[in-house]
Design a protein around this motif. Structure first.
Motif, PDB file in Angstrom:
ATOM      1  N   ARG A 208       0.830  -1.198   0.000  1.00 41.73           N
ATOM      2  CA  ARG A 208       0.000   0.000   0.000  1.00 41.73           C
ATOM      3  C   ARG A 208       0.867   1.253   0.000  1.00 41.73           C
ATOM      4  O   ARG A 208       0.585   2.206  -0.740  1.00 41.73           O
ATOM      5  CB  ARG A 208      -0.917  -0.011   1.228  1.00 41.73           C
ATOM      6  CG  ARG A 208      -1.876  -1.194   1.298  1.00 41.73           C
ATOM      7  CD  ARG A 208      -2.628  -1.187   2.633  1.00 41.73           C
ATOM      8  NE  ARG A 208      -3.633  -2.222   2.738  1.00 41.73           N
ATOM      9  CZ  ARG A 208      -3.395  -3.471   3.119  1.00 41.73           C
ATOM     10  NH1 ARG A 208      -2.138  -3.839   3.414  1.00 41.73           N
ATOM     11  NH2 ARG A 208      -4.360  -4.359   3.204  1.00 41.73           N
ATOM     12  N   GLN A 209       1.907   1.255   0.810  1.00 51.06           N
ATOM     13  CA  GLN A 209       2.777   2.425   0.900  1.00 51.06           C
ATOM     14  C   GLN A 209       3.478   2.706  -0.431  1.00 51.06           C
ATOM     15  O   GLN A 209       3.587   3.863  -0.852  1.00 51.06           O
ATOM     16  CB  GLN A 209       3.802   2.219   2.010  1.00 51.06           C
ATOM     17  CG  GLN A 209       3.194   2.141   3.400  1.00 51.06           C
ATOM     18  CD  GLN A 209       4.203   1.767   4.463  1.00 51.06           C
ATOM     19  OE1 GLN A 209       5.320   1.318   4.154  1.00 51.06           O
ATOM     20  NE2 GLN A 209       3.841   1.922   5.734  1.00 51.06           N
ATOM     21  N   ALA A 210       3.918   1.638  -1.103  1.00 57.33           N
ATOM     22  CA  ALA A 210       4.585   1.831  -2.392  1.00 57.33           C
ATOM     23  C   ALA A 210       3.614   2.374  -3.429  1.00 57.33           C
ATOM     24  O   ALA A 210       3.966   3.257  -4.233  1.00 57.33           O
ATOM     25  CB  ALA A 210       5.173   0.508  -2.865  1.00 57.33           C
ATOM     26  N   ALA A 216      -0.694   6.857  -6.676  1.00 58.64           N
ATOM     27  CA  ALA A 216      -2.018   6.256  -6.813  1.00 58.64           C
ATOM     28  C   ALA A 216      -2.934   6.739  -5.704  1.00 58.64           C
ATOM     29  O   ALA A 216      -2.493   7.021  -4.583  1.00 58.64           O
ATOM     30  CB  ALA A 216      -1.917   4.728  -6.770  1.00 58.64           C
ATOM     31  N   THR A 217      -4.202   6.855  -6.020  1.00 55.71           N
ATOM     32  CA  THR A 217      -5.180   7.218  -5.008  1.00 55.71           C
ATOM     33  C   THR A 217      -5.476   6.017  -4.111  1.00 55.71           C
ATOM     34  O   THR A 217      -5.051   4.896  -4.402  1.00 55.71           O
ATOM     35  CB  THR A 217      -6.483   7.707  -5.663  1.00 55.71           C
ATOM     36  OG1 THR A 217      -7.051   6.631  -6.432  1.00 55.71           O
ATOM     37  CG2 THR A 217      -6.201   8.879  -6.598  1.00 55.71           C
ATOM     38  N   THR A 221      -5.292   2.110  -5.164  1.00 61.15           N
ATOM     39  CA  THR A 221      -4.477   1.175  -4.390  1.00 61.15           C
ATOM     40  C   THR A 221      -5.293  -0.029  -3.959  1.00 61.15           C
ATOM     41  O   THR A 221      -4.834  -1.180  -4.050  1.00 61.15           O
ATOM     42  CB  THR A 221      -3.899   1.887  -3.150  1.00 61.15           C
ATOM     43  OG1 THR A 221      -3.097   2.995  -3.578  1.00 61.15           O
ATOM     44  CG2 THR A 221      -3.062   0.927  -2.327  1.00 61.15           C
ATOM     45  N   ILE A 222      -6.518   0.219  -3.514  1.00 61.92           N
ATOM     46  CA  ILE A 222      -7.377  -0.886  -3.087  1.00 61.92           C
ATOM     47  C   ILE A 222      -7.710  -1.792  -4.261  1.00 61.92           C
ATOM     48  O   ILE A 222      -7.641  -3.025  -4.160  1.00 61.92           O
ATOM     49  CB  ILE A 222      -8.661  -0.331  -2.444  1.00 61.92           C
ATOM     50  CG1 ILE A 222      -8.329   0.389  -1.131  1.00 61.92           C
ATOM     51  CG2 ILE A 222      -9.661  -1.452  -2.192  1.00 61.92           C
ATOM     52  CD1 ILE A 222      -9.507   1.108  -0.520  1.00 61.92           C
ATOM     53  N   ARG A 223      -8.064  -1.180  -5.387  1.00 63.70           N
ATOM     54  CA  ARG A 223      -8.557  -1.958  -6.520  1.00 63.70           C
ATOM     55  C   ARG A 223      -7.434  -2.687  -7.255  1.00 63.70           C
ATOM     56  O   ARG A 223      -7.581  -3.859  -7.617  1.00 63.70           O
ATOM     57  CB  ARG A 223      -9.301  -1.043  -7.484  1.00 63.70           C
ATOM     58  CG  ARG A 223      -9.900  -1.760  -8.692  1.00 63.70           C
ATOM     59  CD  ARG A 223     -10.871  -0.827  -9.406  1.00 63.70           C
ATOM     60  NE  ARG A 223     -10.220   0.390  -9.873  1.00 63.70           N
ATOM     61  CZ  ARG A 223      -9.670   0.541 -11.079  1.00 63.70           C
ATOM     62  NH1 ARG A 223      -9.683  -0.462 -11.946  1.00 63.70           N
ATOM     63  NH2 ARG A 223      -9.112   1.677 -11.427  1.00 63.70           N
ATOM     64  N   LYS A 224      -6.309  -2.019  -7.481  1.00 60.08           N
ATOM     65  CA  LYS A 224      -5.267  -2.585  -8.328  1.00 60.08           C
ATOM     66  C   LYS A 224      -4.142  -3.269  -7.558  1.00 60.08           C
ATOM     67  O   LYS A 224      -3.355  -4.004  -8.163  1.00 60.08           O
ATOM     68  CB  LYS A 224      -4.669  -1.497  -9.217  1.00 60.08           C
ATOM     69  CG  LYS A 224      -5.670  -0.913 -10.211  1.00 60.08           C
ATOM     70  CD  LYS A 224      -5.011   0.080 -11.144  1.00 60.08           C
ATOM     71  CE  LYS A 224      -5.990   0.630 -12.171  1.00 60.08           C
ATOM     72  NZ  LYS A 224      -5.354   1.590 -13.105  1.00 60.08           N
ATOM     73  N   VAL A 225      -4.041  -3.009  -6.269  1.00 60.89           N
ATOM     74  CA  VAL A 225      -2.950  -3.587  -5.489  1.00 60.89           C
ATOM     75  C   VAL A 225      -3.485  -4.562  -4.433  1.00 60.89           C
ATOM     76  O   VAL A 225      -3.159  -5.747  -4.437  1.00 60.89           O
ATOM     77  CB  VAL A 225      -2.097  -2.485  -4.818  1.00 60.89           C
ATOM     78  CG1 VAL A 225      -0.998  -3.114  -3.947  1.00 60.89           C
ATOM     79  CG2 VAL A 225      -1.478  -1.588  -5.871  1.00 60.89           C
TER      80      VAL A 225
END
Length: 325
Positions: A208-210, A216-217, A221-225
């Motif tokens: 998440r931090q990266a 990224a918003t 971050t939630i959707r793609k990571v």
């Protein structure tokens, strides 16, 4: 005298040395406790393995009796649409077609999983990524409460609320696949949600931090990571929910209608494998064709349970290879 004293001293030293050596050679209390613990573990594992083997043998032997003793064809059993084991058709074959129950069981399970998955993932994302700690604790308490409610309570609520609502909106009796799907949706929702929460929390924080550091918003971050990384765990949660829905008996039995008919709509009465087993197993005589046919239904349920377990293992191995690569 001096020689006698020296002999006594040497004997005493030898005895003392032997006692010290015996203390070192003799197993200590911790070693004995460790060996006792291992013995208890091995006995417990052996009992569990023996119990599983006995259950598999009992259900398999009873389930195969329909095909071995009563000479019913496997294809006739799987593809037949008429279920009345005490009667024969025009060709003299017993009416033991399980296709309507198999179709209904898969239909209710898939519909409940499709309905519960978006809500479960949304709740899991909200609990792990958005909600404050107090909100997460409140939702977790609600989820645990739903898990602890007995099946008969879900069935009674479905009989008192869902069935009249379906009857009012769509007509008919209100019993059918739609009512069973809605009841199972509520029942498997906490299971899928809890496992999805564990999968999302297992994603390393530096992912998440990266993502945020790259611009990224939070939603990106939630959707793609986060969701992409937790996909194997979420899929495992869905499969576990499907296994719970496929094996549920009492709650579904109370709202589905228990009519062994090929379902032609979501509001027509139908019957699942589990509902037929629970309603008819007490009305048959052991060793007769009707009883053997019900054990064959139990064998189908056992095979489906093994299929769900193998699916979970496959998804877990796939996720492990994905992380390693």
């Amino acid at each position: 005298m001096e020689m006698q004293g020296e002999k006594n001293i040497s004997k005493h030293l030898v005895r003392k040395q032997d006692s010290i050596q015996s203390k070192f050679i003799k197993p200590s209390k911790a070693t004995r406790e460790d060996q006792l613990g291992k013995l208890i573990c091995y006995l417990s594992i052996g009992m569990i393995v023996a119990l599983v083997v006995c259950i598999l043998y009992f259900i398999t032997s009873r389930g195969l009796a329909t095909f071995i003793q009563n000479h019913v064809g496997i294809w006739q059993f799987i593809s037949g649409s008429s279920w009345n084991p005490g009667m024969v058709d025009g060709s003299g074959n017993p009416q033991v077609g399980a296709l309507p129950m198999i179709v209904t069981s898969f239909g209710v399970t898939l519909l409940a999983a499709l309905l519960a998955t978006p809500f479960a993932i949304a709740m899991a994302v909200f609990m792990t990524e958005i909600a404050p700690q107090r909100g997460t604790k409140a939702l977790q308490a609600v989820t645990e409460l739903l898990v602890g409610i007995p099946s008969v309570v879900y069935g009674f609520i479905g009989l008192s609320v869902i069935v009249p609502a379906v009857r009012h909106l769509f007509g008919g009796t209100g019993f059918g696949i739609l009512s069973g799907t809605l009841v199972l949706f509520v029942m498997i929702l906490p299971t899928v949600t809890s496992l999805s929460v564990d999968s999302l929390r297992a994603v390393p924080i530096h992912y998440r931090q990266a993502s945020l550091a790259l611009g990224a918003t939070r939603w990106q971050t939630i959707r793609k990571v986060v969701l992409k990384t937790a996909t194997p765990g979420v899929l495992t949660a869905i499969v576990f929910g499907m296994a719970r829905a496929f094996g549920e008996a009492l709650a579904v039995q109370m709202v589905i209608g228990n009519a062994v008919l090929m379902p032609h709509s979501l509001v027509s009465p139908a019957s699942t494998l589990t509902s037929q087993l629970t309603t008819q197993i007490g009305n048959t005589v052991m060793g007769t064709l009707p009883n053997n046919a019900l054990w064959s239904l139990a064998l189908v349920l056992l095979l489906m349970s093994l299929f769900f377990n193998l699916t979970v293992r496959f998804i877990g191995n796939w996720g492990k290879r994905k992380y390693e690569s």
